[in-house]
Design a protein around this motif. Structure first.
Motif, PDB file in Angstrom:
ATOM      1  N   UNK A 268       0.846  -1.190   0.000  1.00 29.16           N
ATOM      2  CA  UNK A 268       0.000   0.000   0.000  1.00 29.16           C
ATOM      3  C   UNK A 268       0.883   1.242   0.000  1.00 29.16           C
ATOM      4  N   UNK A 269       0.334   2.330  -0.507  1.00 33.21           N
ATOM      5  CA  UNK A 269       1.048   3.597  -0.489  1.00 33.21           C
ATOM      6  C   UNK A 269       0.043   4.732  -0.585  1.00 33.21           C
ATOM      7  N   UNK A 270       0.512   5.964  -0.437  1.00 31.92           N
ATOM      8  CA  UNK A 270      -0.351   7.131  -0.608  1.00 31.92           C
ATOM      9  C   UNK A 270       0.443   8.247  -1.251  1.00 31.92           C
ATOM     10  N   UNK A 271      -0.282   9.122  -1.955  1.00 32.74           N
ATOM     11  CA  UNK A 271       0.357  10.249  -2.630  1.00 32.74           C
ATOM     12  C   UNK A 271      -0.579  11.440  -2.670  1.00 32.74           C
ATOM     13  N   UNK A 275       1.103  15.290  -6.697  1.00 32.45           N
ATOM     14  CA  UNK A 275       2.399  14.649  -6.925  1.00 32.45           C
ATOM     15  C   UNK A 275       2.314  13.767  -8.170  1.00 32.45           C
ATOM     16  N   UNK A 276       2.195  14.416  -9.322  1.00 36.60           N
ATOM     17  CA  UNK A 276       2.006  13.683 -10.579  1.00 36.60           C
ATOM     18  C   UNK A 276       3.120  12.686 -10.884  1.00 36.60           C
ATOM     19  N   UNK A 277       4.385  13.011 -10.619  1.00 34.91           N
ATOM     20  CA  UNK A 277       5.436  12.034 -10.933  1.00 34.91           C
ATOM     21  C   UNK A 277       5.280  10.716 -10.186  1.00 34.91           C
ATOM     22  N   UNK A 278       4.977  10.775  -8.873  1.00 37.05           N
ATOM     23  CA  UNK A 278       4.847   9.522  -8.122  1.00 37.05           C
ATOM     24  C   UNK A 278       3.551   8.799  -8.454  1.00 37.05           C
ATOM     25  N   UNK A 279       2.492   9.531  -8.756  1.00 36.52           N
ATOM     26  CA  UNK A 279       1.263   8.876  -9.194  1.00 36.52           C
ATOM     27  C   UNK A 279       1.505   8.117 -10.498  1.00 36.52           C
ATOM     28  N   UNK A 280       2.322   8.700 -11.369  1.00 33.37           N
ATOM     29  CA  UNK A 280       2.651   8.019 -12.625  1.00 33.37           C
ATOM     30  C   UNK A 280       3.516   6.791 -12.376  1.00 33.37           C
TER      31      UNK A 280
END
Length: 301
Positions: A268-271, A275-280
């Motif tokens: 699991x993670x959250x963003x 934070x478009x780079x990490x969502x990508x």
């Protein structure tokens, strides 16, 4: 219906607190040992405390409250993870927990407070003077099959955290967090606080947590906190000077591969939604959305 009572949490509440969190927020990962330590040994300077709600000697609610010492913004406080058992809602438990948390923060001189709410809890937050601010997206990834171990880019070595000087990891964490999107900057946490929060966290898997090392420096990292066969990607980032080369994705993939080899079955993670780079990165790795929280802010007078 039985009355409820609010009291300070104790370390012995850890099993019940973990069970309640797993029911309300199954995508959050913190085991009993790290929860017990969080309650019994909070970090210096935060003025951290927590409250539980009880009905018939059963824990049905939780909240923590503390001064945020990771940010340079003065007098900023947190009301963290306020939640109640689904069967005990709409009878004042949440309001009583929130009142206890705010009453703890007021004498500390806290002037601005942040809490987090699921979308269905936003009306509750607004009634208590909070304004929704930022969207936080939670995602999950099944590690069956495990992601393959990525090849090391030229000039880079994958290193388990267990094999590194913690000061190198801290320096990379500080450099990467300085421009992380959020309500306040994460630009003031000390090495001593970082040791408590990250390195000495009883849930940190230092064998699976992975850093990209180049020329003796940590240039990217992906931290793994786990509880049994569930893990939390606590933080994945690249130092500013090395961004744009895919290091965050590759480092996170290496950490996920190692975690799966160690028995982890779901990550699991959250963003932050900005934070478009990490969502990508997460989308490319195959993560799927599972929940949304909103940060909510209010002035405290």
């Amino acid at each position: 219906m039985a009355d409820f009572q609010i009291r300070h949490a104790t370390a012995d509440d850890a099993p019940a607190v973990v069970a309640l969190r797993a029911l309300v927020h199954p995508y959050l990962v913190r085991g009993e040992a790290s929860t017990r330590k969080m309650i019994s040994e909070p970090p210096s300077g935060e003025d951290w405390t927590a409250f539980v709600a009880e009905v018939d000697d059963q824990v049905v609610g939780w909240v923590s409250a503390f001064r945020n010492i990771r940010t340079s913004e003065p007098d900023f406080g947190e009301v963290s993870m306020l939640h109640t058992h689904p069967e005990q809602r709409r009878r004042g438990v949440g309001t009583a927990l929130l009142d206890a948390a705010l009453n703890h923060l007021r004498p500390l001189g806290v002037r601005r407070v942040r809490t987090w709410a699921q979308p269905e809890a936003l009306p509750f937050a607004r009634r208590h003077g909070f304004t929704p601010s930022r969207e936080l997206r939670y995602s999950a990834l099944e590690l069956r099959p495990a992601p393959p171990m990525p090849a090391e880019p030229p000039g880079v070595r994958w290193r388990a955290l267990a094999d590194l000087d913690p000061r190198l990891v801290y320096e990379a964490d500080v450099a990467a967090a300085a421009d992380e999107p959020g309500d306040v900057p994460s630009d003031a946490f000390t090495y001593e606080y970082w040791l408590w929060e990250v390195w000495e966290n009883l849930g940190l898997d230092k064998a699976a947590s992975t850093a990209a090392e180049s020329d003796g420096e940590v240039v990217a990292l992906s931290l793994v906190k786990r509880d049994g066969d569930r893990m939390w990607s606590d933080y994945t980032a690249t130092v500013p000077s090395r961004r744009g080369r895919g290091l965050a994705r590759l480092t996170k993939q290496a950490a996920l591969h190692r975690a799966a080899a160690g028995g982890v079955r779901v990550a699991y993670t959250s963003n932050d939604e900005a934070n478009a780079p990490m969502l990508a990165v997460n989308a490319r790795l195959g993560y799927r959305p599972v929940a949304v929280h909103w940060s909510c802010l209010r002035e405290l007078t």
